[in-house]
Design an enzyme around this catalytic site. Structure first.
Site, PDB file in Angstrom:
ATOM      1  N   LYS A 197       1.068  -1.205  -0.154  1.00 14.14           N
ATOM      2  CA  LYS A 197       0.144  -0.364   0.405  1.00 14.14           C
ATOM      3  C   LYS A 197       0.550   1.377  -0.097  1.00 14.14           C
ATOM      4  O   LYS A 197       1.974   1.372   0.520  1.00 14.14           O
ATOM      5  CB  LYS A 197      -0.605  -0.559   1.400  1.00 14.14           C
ATOM      6  CG  LYS A 197      -1.983  -1.181   1.013  1.00 14.14           C
ATOM      7  CD  LYS A 197      -3.171  -1.098   2.427  1.00 14.14           C
ATOM      8  CE  LYS A 197      -3.803  -1.987   2.667  1.00 14.14           C
ATOM      9  NZ  LYS A 197      -3.287  -2.793   3.702  1.00 14.14           N
TER      10      LYS A 197
ATOM     11  N   ARG B  11       5.986   1.924   7.008  1.00  7.21           N
ATOM     12  CA  ARG B  11       5.609   1.255   8.347  1.00  7.21           C
ATOM     13  C   ARG B  11       6.401   0.029   8.051  1.00  7.21           C
ATOM     14  O   ARG B  11       6.288  -0.683   7.349  1.00  7.21           O
ATOM     15  CB  ARG B  11       4.275   1.501   7.579  1.00  7.21           C
ATOM     16  CG  ARG B  11       4.258   0.403   8.797  1.00  7.21           C
ATOM     17  CD  ARG B  11       2.123  -0.264   9.040  1.00  7.21           C
ATOM     18  NE  ARG B  11       1.690  -0.452  10.349  1.00  7.21           N
ATOM     19  CZ  ARG B  11       1.151  -1.989  10.690  1.00  7.21           C
ATOM     20  NH1 ARG B  11       1.064  -2.344   9.138  1.00  7.21           N
ATOM     21  NH2 ARG B  11       0.155  -2.146  10.584  1.00  7.21           N
TER      22      ARG B  11
ATOM     23  N   HIS C 136       0.100  -0.700  16.857  1.00 11.11           N
ATOM     24  CA  HIS C 136      -0.602   0.021  16.080  1.00 11.11           C
ATOM     25  C   HIS C 136      -0.260   1.759  17.080  1.00 11.11           C
ATOM     26  O   HIS C 136      -0.752   2.114  17.617  1.00 11.11           O
ATOM     27  CB  HIS C 136      -1.909   0.367  16.687  1.00 11.11           C
ATOM     28  CG  HIS C 136      -2.469  -0.441  16.608  1.00 11.11           C
ATOM     29  ND1 HIS C 136      -3.708  -1.312  16.683  1.00 11.11           N
ATOM     30  CD2 HIS C 136      -3.399  -0.620  15.490  1.00 11.11           C
ATOM     31  CE1 HIS C 136      -4.251  -2.230  16.180  1.00 11.11           C
ATOM     32  NE2 HIS C 136      -3.855  -1.959  14.823  1.00 11.11           N
TER      33      HIS C 136
ATOM     34  N   GLY D 192      -7.942  -4.617  13.478  1.00 10.83           N
ATOM     35  CA  GLY D 192      -7.394  -4.792  14.412  1.00 10.83           C
ATOM     36  C   GLY D 192      -7.397  -3.632  15.808  1.00 10.83           C
ATOM     37  O   GLY D 192      -7.629  -2.528  15.298  1.00 10.83           O
TER      38      GLY D 192
ATOM     39  N   ARG E 233      -9.209 -12.645  15.245  1.00 15.00           N
ATOM     40  CA  ARG E 233      -8.259 -12.113  16.252  1.00 15.00           C
ATOM     41  C   ARG E 233      -9.636 -12.555  17.508  1.00 15.00           C
ATOM     42  O   ARG E 233     -10.071 -11.760  17.753  1.00 15.00           O
ATOM     43  CB  ARG E 233      -7.371 -11.907  16.506  1.00 15.00           C
ATOM     44  CG  ARG E 233      -6.263 -11.346  15.238  1.00 15.00           C
ATOM     45  CD  ARG E 233      -5.195  -9.984  15.028  1.00 15.00           C
ATOM     46  NE  ARG E 233      -5.505  -9.517  14.640  1.00 15.00           N
ATOM     47  CZ  ARG E 233      -4.820  -8.199  14.051  1.00 15.00           C
ATOM     48  NH1 ARG E 233      -4.309  -7.682  15.390  1.00 15.00           N
ATOM     49  NH2 ARG E 233      -5.383  -7.841  13.161  1.00 15.00           N
TER      50      ARG E 233
ATOM     51  N   ASP F 161     -16.280  -8.281   9.616  1.00 14.34           N
ATOM     52  CA  ASP F 161     -16.597  -6.830   9.652  1.00 14.34           C
ATOM     53  C   ASP F 161     -17.737  -6.681  10.702  1.00 14.34           C
ATOM     54  O   ASP F 161     -19.006  -6.829  11.302  1.00 14.34           O
ATOM     55  CB  ASP F 161     -16.787  -6.577   8.162  1.00 14.34           C
ATOM     56  CG  ASP F 161     -17.383  -5.061   7.832  1.00 14.34           C
ATOM     57  OD1 ASP F 161     -16.109  -4.454   7.326  1.00 14.34           O
ATOM     58  OD2 ASP F 161     -18.575  -4.698   8.398  1.00 14.34           O
TER      59      ASP F 161
ATOM     60  N   GLY G 204     -13.900   2.699  16.203  1.00 13.16           N
ATOM     61  CA  GLY G 204     -13.963   4.045  16.665  1.00 13.16           C
ATOM     62  C   GLY G 204     -13.931   5.476  16.431  1.00 13.16           C
ATOM     63  O   GLY G 204     -14.802   5.994  16.863  1.00 13.16           O
ATOM     64  N   GLU G 205     -14.081   5.595  15.234  1.00 12.32           N
ATOM     65  CA  GLU G 205     -14.534   6.813  14.564  1.00 12.32           C
ATOM     66  C   GLU G 205     -15.600   6.539  13.805  1.00 12.32           C
ATOM     67  O   GLU G 205     -16.834   7.974  14.117  1.00 12.32           O
ATOM     68  CB  GLU G 205     -14.009   6.799  13.236  1.00 12.32           C
ATOM     69  CG  GLU G 205     -11.738   7.488  13.195  1.00 12.32           C
ATOM     70  CD  GLU G 205     -10.763   7.373  12.534  1.00 12.32           C
ATOM     71  OE1 GLU G 205     -11.472   7.384  11.099  1.00 12.32           O
ATOM     72  OE2 GLU G 205      -9.587   6.953  12.460  1.00 12.32           O
TER      73      GLU G 205
ATOM     74  N   GLU H 277      -1.798   7.395   9.653  1.00 10.50           N
ATOM     75  CA  GLU H 277      -1.065   6.948  10.265  1.00 10.50           C
ATOM     76  C   GLU H 277       0.104   7.479   9.279  1.00 10.50           C
ATOM     77  O   GLU H 277       1.039   7.512  10.093  1.00 10.50           O
ATOM     78  CB  GLU H 277      -0.779   4.857  10.514  1.00 10.50           C
ATOM     79  CG  GLU H 277      -1.636   4.948  11.817  1.00 10.50           C
ATOM     80  CD  GLU H 277      -1.957   3.119  11.595  1.00 10.50           C
ATOM     81  OE1 GLU H 277      -2.874   3.367  11.514  1.00 10.50           O
ATOM     82  OE2 GLU H 277      -1.472   2.283  12.528  1.00 10.50           O
TER      83      GLU H 277
HETATM   84  P1  ADP Z   1      -7.713  -1.781   9.729  1.00  6.23           P
HETATM   85  O1  ADP Z   1      -8.300  -2.115  11.534  1.00  6.23           O
HETATM   86  O2  ADP Z   1      -8.205  -2.766   8.986  1.00  6.23           O
HETATM   87  O3  ADP Z   1      -7.378  -0.200   9.248  1.00  6.23           O
HETATM   88  P2  ADP Z   1      -9.800   0.131  10.046  1.00  6.23           P
HETATM   89  O4  ADP Z   1     -10.237   1.019  10.839  1.00  6.23           O
HETATM   90  O5  ADP Z   1     -10.385   0.878   8.881  1.00  6.23           O
HETATM   91  O6  ADP Z   1      -9.213  -1.170   9.779  1.00  6.23           O
HETATM   92  O7  ADP Z   1     -11.352  -0.823  10.971  1.00  6.23           O
HETATM   93  C1  ADP Z   1     -12.235  -0.948  10.090  1.00  6.23           C
HETATM   94  C2  ADP Z   1     -13.713  -1.600  10.257  1.00  6.23           C
HETATM   95  O8  ADP Z   1     -14.748  -0.374  10.746  1.00  6.23           O
HETATM   96  C3  ADP Z   1     -14.790  -2.651  10.339  1.00  6.23           C
HETATM   97  O9  ADP Z   1     -15.103  -3.439  11.031  1.00  6.23           O
HETATM   98  C4  ADP Z   1     -15.441  -2.069   9.575  1.00  6.23           C
HETATM   99  O10 ADP Z   1     -16.946  -3.017   9.706  1.00  6.23           O
HETATM  100  C5  ADP Z   1     -15.658  -0.965  10.353  1.00  6.23           C
HETATM  101  N1  ADP Z   1     -16.232   0.456  10.190  1.00  6.23           N
HETATM  102  C6  ADP Z   1     -16.059   1.436   9.396  1.00  6.23           C
HETATM  103  N2  ADP Z   1     -16.651   2.198   8.729  1.00  6.23           N
HETATM  104  C7  ADP Z   1     -17.912   1.978  10.153  1.00  6.23           C
HETATM  105  C8  ADP Z   1     -19.286   2.184  10.232  1.00  6.23           C
HETATM  106  N3  ADP Z   1     -19.302   3.232   9.646  1.00  6.23           N
HETATM  107  N4  ADP Z   1     -20.107   1.951  11.074  1.00  6.23           N
HETATM  108  C9  ADP Z   1     -19.134   0.997  11.934  1.00  6.23           C
HETATM  109  N5  ADP Z   1     -17.800   0.390  11.534  1.00  6.23           N
HETATM  110  C10 ADP Z   1     -17.533   0.691  10.381  1.00  6.23           C
END
Ligand code: ADP
Length: 402
Positions: free
Chosen positions: A14, A90, A180, A212, A241, A283, A333-334, A385
């Site tokens: 990436k 990274r 992380h 993760g 996990r 997911d 989280g976001e 990141e």
């Molecule tokens: P990674 O750890 O691979 O970087 P991300 O930080 O992109 O992953 O997080 C992916 C997770 O975030 C998935 O489980 C996805 O369902 C969740 N996610 C993304 N958008 C939303 C949303 N709008 N509401 C709830 N969960 C979300």
């Protein structure tokens, strides 16, 4: 100055090209299927995306293609390679050697190789990427290594040591490393900018929740504990996990299911978590949809995750003797307002009061989601990141003798 940020895996690469004067992402994408075919997806700032089949026997060919799409055709973003001042990589595991980002000298590459055993899926791929860059770019282009573990190197022994015979720490460096780190560091720093707080006086809990997930306790600007451990398998339940389990469960399952260490690792890393508990999906959005359609197991997977996050907030508050702010970041989280609300429910005894309306409003936006006047503030801070890797890279190369 333009910096190329690389996050290399064994079969993917990436990338983001960032203009460090404006911190704008000029292009980003992914070279996938390295070693088994080849596919590049390349997106430029206006949102236009191209996807092309390619032939990537190794990382070197993937970098050659990456250079081609960056410099030629209608989606080119630089005229020639000279415009790229440096490359930031990274690196997942820096072991005990790296507490900050460094120039990727031969000595550094050798150290990353030396500790490959601690991250066998990641570090060898990072080295392949660094070597491929040396071939494809001029050797005058500096490369910088930015470690997922570095931010956690400030943990004291009581946080990072396990209650195992000490000889295994000496012999194999078995200890907690945490991962992380770039994300936890990014959101800690950003919180300082948003609040105007002097972070060297504050106690923060950062929750990076995505595929993760990990949580860190940051006391006076330094990480003092984190939920991931020797590997990124420890701590919270994740997409696939397991997170922390009683170690005896591992032995019990290996014995009764006749599993080899590799099979057990596969079970814990790829078949557990949301996927394993729900039997449906890794997911979080799909998991929520499944529970709304009546899947009890999906609901259990959701409940485990939220309960564990809540317990970490409680335990890290106790560990630091208080908390001034909790930060949510990562895909979940976001974006997941109801997760944030549920996790922070009834924490008034800690001095934490959520503002439900603001919390809903601030999905995928940056801002405070606790009530005005709440002694413990709760923030949503989207992580970045790649930007922090690019900033570290810029800072290091600017100090190099001209
Ligand atoms: P990674 O750890 O691979 O970087 P991300 O930080 O992109 O992953 O997080 C992916 C997770 O975030 C998935 O489980 C996805 O369902 C969740 N996610 C993304 N958008 C939303 C949303 N709008 N509401 C709830 N969960 C979300």
């Amino acid at each position: 100055m333009k910096v190329l940020v690389i996050n290399a895996g064994s079969s993917s690469l990436k990338y983001q090209l960032i203009d460090m004067t404006t911190e704008v992402v000029l292009a980003k994408g992914n070279c996938e299927r390295i070693g088994i075919g080849g596919l590049i997806t390349h997106k430029i700032a206006d949102g236009t995306t191209i996807q092309q089949d390619a032939d990537f026997p190794t990382h070197t060919e993937a970098f050659q293609k990456l250079v081609e799409v960056l410099t030629t055709g209608e989606h080119a973003v630089v005229k020639n390679l000279d415009e790229i001042s440096a490359i930031g990589h990274r690196i997942v595991q820096g072991g005990k050697y790296f507490s900050e980002s460094v120039l990727a000298t031969e000595e550094v590459i050798n150290k990353i190789e030396e500790i490959s055993d601690l991250a066998p899926l990641h570090n060898p791929a990072h080295i392949l990427a660094i070597r491929a860059c040396q071939k494809v770019f001029s050797s005058a282009v500096p490369q910088v290594a930015v470690f997922d573990t570095a931010f956690h190197q400030t943990m004291p022994p009581k946080s990072y040591m396990y209650g195992l015979p000490y000889e295994y720490y000496d012999k194999y460096q078995v200890r907690k490393y945490g991962f992380h780190g770039t994300s936890h560091r990014f959101v800690t720093h950003r919180l300082g900018e948003l609040t105007g707080w002097d972070m060297s006086t504050k106690k923060i809990i950062t929750c990076h929740l995505g595929n993760g997930s990990s949580i860190a306790a940051v006391n006076h600007g330094k990480c003092v504990d984190t939920s991931m451990g020797f590997t990124p398998l420890d701590g919270l339940e994740m997409g696939t996990r397991s997170g922390a389990v009683d170690p005896s469960v591992v032995l019990y399952l290996m014995k009764h299911e006749n599993l080899t260490p590799d099979q057990m690792s596969d079970l814990l890393n790829k078949k557990s978590g949301f996927l394993g508990v729900s039997g449906e999906t890794s997911d979080s959005r799909d998991l929520i949809a499944a529970s709304q359609e009546g899947s009890e197991r999906a609901q259990i997977a959701i409940d485990i995750f939220r309960y564990q996050i809540r317990k970490y907030i409680g335990s890290y508050s106790a560990a630091m003797g208080g908390v001034d702010a909790v930060v949510f970041t990562g895909g979940i989280g976001e974006n997941s307002d109801d997760l944030r609300l549920e996790v922070c429910e009834n924490l008034e005894f800690l001095g934490l009061e959520m503002d439900p309306a603001k919390n809903t409003e601030l999905n995928h936006k940056e801002g405070r989601v606790s009530k005005d006047g709440s002694r413990v503030e709760v923030w949503v801070v989207p992580t970045n990141e790649e930007l922090l890797i690019a900033r570290d890279t810029k800072e290091i190369i600017e100090k190099l003798p001209k």
